[in-house]
Design a protein around this motif. Structure first.
Motif, PDB file in Angstrom:
ATOM      1  N   PRO A  38       0.842  -1.253  -0.035  1.00 13.34           N
ATOM      2  CA  PRO A  38      -0.134  -0.124  -0.013  1.00 13.34           C
ATOM      3  C   PRO A  38       0.851   1.191   0.111  1.00 13.34           C
ATOM      4  O   PRO A  38      -0.077   2.338  -0.118  1.00 13.34           O
ATOM      5  N   THR A  39       2.355   1.233  -0.012  1.00 12.88           N
ATOM      6  CA  THR A  39       3.010   2.250   0.125  1.00 12.88           C
ATOM      7  C   THR A  39       3.298   2.778  -1.132  1.00 12.88           C
ATOM      8  O   THR A  39       4.211   3.654  -1.361  1.00 12.88           O
ATOM      9  N   ILE A  40       2.884   1.911  -2.368  1.00 14.49           N
ATOM     10  CA  ILE A  40       3.247   2.725  -3.556  1.00 14.49           C
ATOM     11  C   ILE A  40       2.540   3.997  -3.882  1.00 14.49           C
ATOM     12  O   ILE A  40       1.443   4.113  -3.701  1.00 14.49           O
ATOM     13  N   ASN A  41       3.461   4.959  -4.260  1.00 13.83           N
ATOM     14  CA  ASN A  41       2.640   6.252  -4.346  1.00 13.83           C
ATOM     15  C   ASN A  41       2.084   6.422  -5.754  1.00 13.83           C
ATOM     16  O   ASN A  41       2.724   6.441  -6.867  1.00 13.83           O
ATOM     17  N   PRO A  42       0.855   6.647  -5.639  1.00  9.84           N
ATOM     18  CA  PRO A  42       0.085   6.973  -6.875  1.00  9.84           C
ATOM     19  C   PRO A  42       0.638   8.092  -7.768  1.00  9.84           C
ATOM     20  O   PRO A  42       0.319   7.859  -8.957  1.00  9.84           O
ATOM     21  N   ILE A  43       1.337   9.038  -7.263  1.00 13.45           N
ATOM     22  CA  ILE A  43       1.632  10.186  -8.217  1.00 13.45           C
ATOM     23  C   ILE A  43       2.802   9.337  -8.858  1.00 13.45           C
ATOM     24  O   ILE A  43       2.857   9.905  -9.974  1.00 13.45           O
ATOM     25  N   ASP A  44       3.686   8.924  -8.377  1.00 16.88           N
ATOM     26  CA  ASP A  44       4.717   8.264  -9.154  1.00 16.88           C
ATOM     27  C   ASP A  44       4.244   7.486 -10.247  1.00 16.88           C
ATOM     28  O   ASP A  44       4.873   7.404 -11.469  1.00 16.88           O
ATOM     29  N   LEU A  56       1.319   7.493 -11.813  1.00 13.33           N
ATOM     30  CA  LEU A  56       0.759   8.489 -12.836  1.00 13.33           C
ATOM     31  C   LEU A  56       1.885   9.111 -13.667  1.00 13.33           C
ATOM     32  O   LEU A  56       1.768   9.113 -14.629  1.00 13.33           O
ATOM     33  N   ALA A  57       2.997   9.456 -13.086  1.00 10.17           N
ATOM     34  CA  ALA A  57       4.164  10.106 -13.486  1.00 10.17           C
ATOM     35  C   ALA A  57       4.787   9.226 -14.893  1.00 10.17           C
ATOM     36  O   ALA A  57       4.804   9.280 -15.803  1.00 10.17           O
ATOM     37  N   TYR A  58       5.007   7.780 -14.275  1.00  7.40           N
ATOM     38  CA  TYR A  58       5.300   6.832 -15.018  1.00  7.40           C
ATOM     39  C   TYR A  58       4.471   6.886 -16.307  1.00  7.40           C
ATOM     40  O   TYR A  58       4.901   6.457 -17.316  1.00  7.40           O
ATOM     41  N   ALA A  59       3.081   6.520 -16.033  1.00  5.82           N
ATOM     42  CA  ALA A  59       2.116   6.386 -17.040  1.00  5.82           C
ATOM     43  C   ALA A  59       2.390   7.459 -18.275  1.00  5.82           C
ATOM     44  O   ALA A  59       2.160   7.331 -19.365  1.00  5.82           O
ATOM     45  N   LYS A  60       2.388   8.850 -17.653  1.00  4.85           N
ATOM     46  CA  LYS A  60       2.324   9.997 -18.307  1.00  4.85           C
ATOM     47  C   LYS A  60       3.581   9.996 -19.328  1.00  4.85           C
ATOM     48  O   LYS A  60       3.716  10.303 -20.517  1.00  4.85           O
ATOM     49  N   ALA A  61       4.752   9.493 -18.724  1.00  8.11           N
ATOM     50  CA  ALA A  61       6.039   9.360 -19.590  1.00  8.11           C
ATOM     51  C   ALA A  61       5.839   8.393 -20.717  1.00  8.11           C
ATOM     52  O   ALA A  61       6.370   8.434 -21.859  1.00  8.11           O
ATOM     53  N   ALA A  62       5.224   7.164 -20.280  1.00  9.11           N
ATOM     54  CA  ALA A  62       5.093   5.975 -21.132  1.00  9.11           C
ATOM     55  C   ALA A  62       4.208   6.482 -22.346  1.00  9.11           C
ATOM     56  O   ALA A  62       4.492   6.289 -23.475  1.00  9.11           O
ATOM     57  N   ARG A  63       3.199   7.294 -22.245  1.00  9.73           N
ATOM     58  CA  ARG A  63       2.188   7.653 -23.107  1.00  9.73           C
ATOM     59  C   ARG A  63       2.967   8.834 -24.102  1.00  9.73           C
ATOM     60  O   ARG A  63       2.768   8.656 -25.252  1.00  9.73           O
ATOM     61  N   SER A  64       3.979   9.388 -23.365  1.00 13.06           N
ATOM     62  CA  SER A  64       4.729  10.522 -24.276  1.00 13.06           C
ATOM     63  C   SER A  64       5.559   9.781 -25.322  1.00 13.06           C
ATOM     64  O   SER A  64       6.093  10.500 -26.214  1.00 13.06           O
ATOM     65  N   THR A  65       5.973   8.623 -25.156  1.00 14.74           N
ATOM     66  CA  THR A  65       6.837   7.810 -25.999  1.00 14.74           C
ATOM     67  C   THR A  65       5.990   7.083 -26.843  1.00 14.74           C
ATOM     68  O   THR A  65       6.345   6.020 -27.580  1.00 14.74           O
ATOM     69  N   GLY A  66       4.478   7.023 -26.915  1.00 25.13           N
ATOM     70  CA  GLY A  66       3.630   6.405 -27.705  1.00 25.13           C
ATOM     71  C   GLY A  66       2.874   5.102 -27.180  1.00 25.13           C
ATOM     72  O   GLY A  66       2.027   4.512 -27.998  1.00 25.13           O
ATOM     73  N   TYR A  67       3.213   4.853 -25.909  1.00 22.12           N
ATOM     74  CA  TYR A  67       2.217   3.598 -25.521  1.00 22.12           C
ATOM     75  C   TYR A  67       0.930   4.398 -25.092  1.00 22.12           C
ATOM     76  O   TYR A  67       0.715   5.639 -24.478  1.00 22.12           O
TER      77      TYR A  67
END
Length: 96
Positions: A55-61, A63-74
């Motif tokens: 439960p300590t996984i940071n949702p903000i982190d 989201l940032a990962y997902a945003k970076a992945a989308r910016s590269t075409g995912y």
């Protein structure tokens, strides 16, 4: 598909026991998870992220990962698609 090979790995017995305890919480066994992992590696051509009970996984982190992945075409996948794939993989896996 016919399963015609097996793999053998060595690990500390405590690690195996701890991993099995986590997998039990997901309703999965080692064989199923290894098959899921290898199928996703082949499909995505990458090492996939793991499921987590932490439960300590940071949702903000995340989201940032997902945003970076989308910016590269995912473009991502639908939840229904992920669930259908998981159900298919579990159905195809042998019970240990």
């Amino acid at each position: 598909m016919h399963k015609d090979t097996s793999i053998s790995i060595r690990m500390e017995s405590k690690l195996k026991e701890d991993a099995e305890n986590v997998l039990d919480q997901f309703g999965l066994n080692m064989t199923t998870v290894v098959n899921m992992l290898f199928r996703q590696i082949v499909r995505e051509q990458a090492i996939p992220l793991s499921l987590s009970l932490n439960p300590t996984i940071n949702p903000i982190d995340e989201l940032a990962y997902a945003k970076a992945a989308r910016s590269t075409g995912y473009s991502g996948r639908t939840a229904d698609g992920v669930i259908k794939d998981m159900e298919r993989i579990v159905a195809e896996s042998e019970v240990v």
